[in-house]
Design an enzyme around this catalytic site. Structure first.
Site, PDB file in Angstrom:
ATOM      1  N   CYS A 138       0.803  -1.227   0.000  1.00  0.00           N
ATOM      2  CA  CYS A 138       0.000   0.000   0.000  1.00  0.00           C
ATOM      3  C   CYS A 138       0.837   1.278   0.000  1.00  0.00           C
ATOM      4  CB  CYS A 138      -0.978   0.001   1.169  1.00  0.00           C
ATOM      5  SG  CYS A 138      -0.209  -0.140   2.804  1.00  0.00           S
ATOM      6  N   HIS A 173      -2.816   0.742   7.269  1.00  0.00           N
ATOM      7  CA  HIS A 173      -3.111   0.825   5.841  1.00  0.00           C
ATOM      8  C   HIS A 173      -3.054   2.291   5.424  1.00  0.00           C
ATOM      9  CE1 HIS A 173      -4.635  -0.114   1.951  1.00  0.00           C
ATOM     10  NE2 HIS A 173      -5.816   0.417   2.138  1.00  0.00           N
ATOM     11  N   SER A 190      -4.586  -2.757  -1.924  1.00  0.00           N
ATOM     12  CA  SER A 190      -4.955  -3.521  -0.735  1.00  0.00           C
ATOM     13  C   SER A 190      -5.306  -4.940  -1.157  1.00  0.00           C
ATOM     14  CB  SER A 190      -6.157  -2.879  -0.028  1.00  0.00           C
ATOM     15  OG  SER A 190      -6.632  -3.714   1.017  1.00  0.00           O
TER      16      SER A 190
END
Length: 310
Positions: A138, A173, A190
């Site tokens: 990510c 994330h 993702s």
């Protein structure tokens, strides 16, 4: 469901700056710090790590490494646009390219991303990503998305990162938030389809954040913290650093109304930055000839005229 595949490391209340980059759902992962092509030590370490974290373990590693012929992998083409291509269409094409690179499941991040590096250095890494066309995680996707949107002055970009909690583990994330034409969206990478790309259709930053929060709930994750950065310069040669966390919001401690106000405040802060000129990037000649900022003893004093002062 985003669950860690090995024992998680001990949780800590205070995050350190490398936490997001070196842990994947409680499972530590390696970073290739020697560049490409990968040196032998890093290569062997990657395979040892694969045998530990993958359900197939040693058998999978042997099957791949001992194969005399492997299927040819198609290299995706970097998107190019016609002048008539709309902003939403361009963003969708960029996300399609990022998705075609695929998510990196090896447990070794191929490109080292140091958040403290100037933007120009990070853009060089993004160009290398397009040349090598390897799977990414990510954070790498955020750097790549900045590079691919630099030529779109009508699109403002900002980092948007999340910390969630599930089954005793913290998960980190990050995506690249985008803003254009009064609408928000996101680009990224993702394992989960609904935790990366968001089309340019959300009226407020609150609407975008709630969209991600709903996706997390679908995987039984509690969203704990959100970090939002400032708009990123469109100058690929800028020596500025990306401001990764202008606002840090404890979602589980804020009411919905308090969160909305904080996000509105951050949106105003981002708009204010647009009007502030960025420090000029040094030209190639200037970079090569940069010396001491102190005036030499023999330098004549130049008097500034009234017109110049104005």
């Amino acid at each position: 469901m985003l669950r860690a595949t090995a024992c998680s490391t001990e949780e800590r209340d205070e995050e350190d700056e490398g936490e997001e980059e070196l842990r994947d759902g409680g499972v530590p992962f390696y970073v290739n710090r020697g560049g490409l092509p990968m040196d032998e030590e890093t290569w062997e370490r990657m395979w040892r790590h694969v045998t530990r974290i993958h359900p197939g373990g040693e058998a999978l590693a042997r099957e791949i490494r001992d194969a005399t012929e492997l299927p040819k992998i198609l290299v995706p083409s970097v998107p190019t646009f016609q002048p008539t291509t709309t902003i939403p269409q361009r963003l969708e094409a960029i996300q399609k390219y990022i998705r075609e690179l695929q998510y990196n499941h090896t447990g070794t991040q191929f490109f080292e991303i140091k958040k403290s590096r100037p933007l120009t250095a990070l853009m060089d890494i993004a160009k290398e990503m397009t040349r090598e066309a390897l799977p990414i995680k990510c954070l790498e996707a955020v750097i790549l998305a900045i590079h691919l949107t630099n030529s779109m002055p009508g699109v403002e970009r900002f980092p948007l990162s999340f910390k969630s909690h599930f089954s005793g583990n913290h998960f980190y994330h990050i995506v690249l938030g985008v803003h254009s034409g009064g609408r928000f969206g996101a680009l990224g990478m993702s394992r989960r389809e609904d935790l990366m790309f968001k089309p340019l259709e959300f009226r407020t930053l609150m609407d975008l954040v709630q969209e991600f929060e709903g996706a997390y709930r679908g995987y039984w994750h509690n969203l704990r913290k959100i970090k939002i950065g400032q708009y990123v310069s469109h100058d690929p040669h800028s020596v500025e650093q990306i401001e990764w966390k202008h606002s840090i919001l404890d979602v589980d401690k804020l009411s919905k109304e308090e969160l909305r106000k904080e996000l509105e405040r951050h949106t105003r802060d981002m708009r204010l930055k647009i009007g502030k000129p960025a420090p000029p990037s040094p030209t190639k000649d200037r970079r090569n000839s940069m010396g001491s900022p102190l005036k030499g003893p023999g330098s004549p004093i130049r008097r500034i005229s009234r017109v110049e002062r104005r």
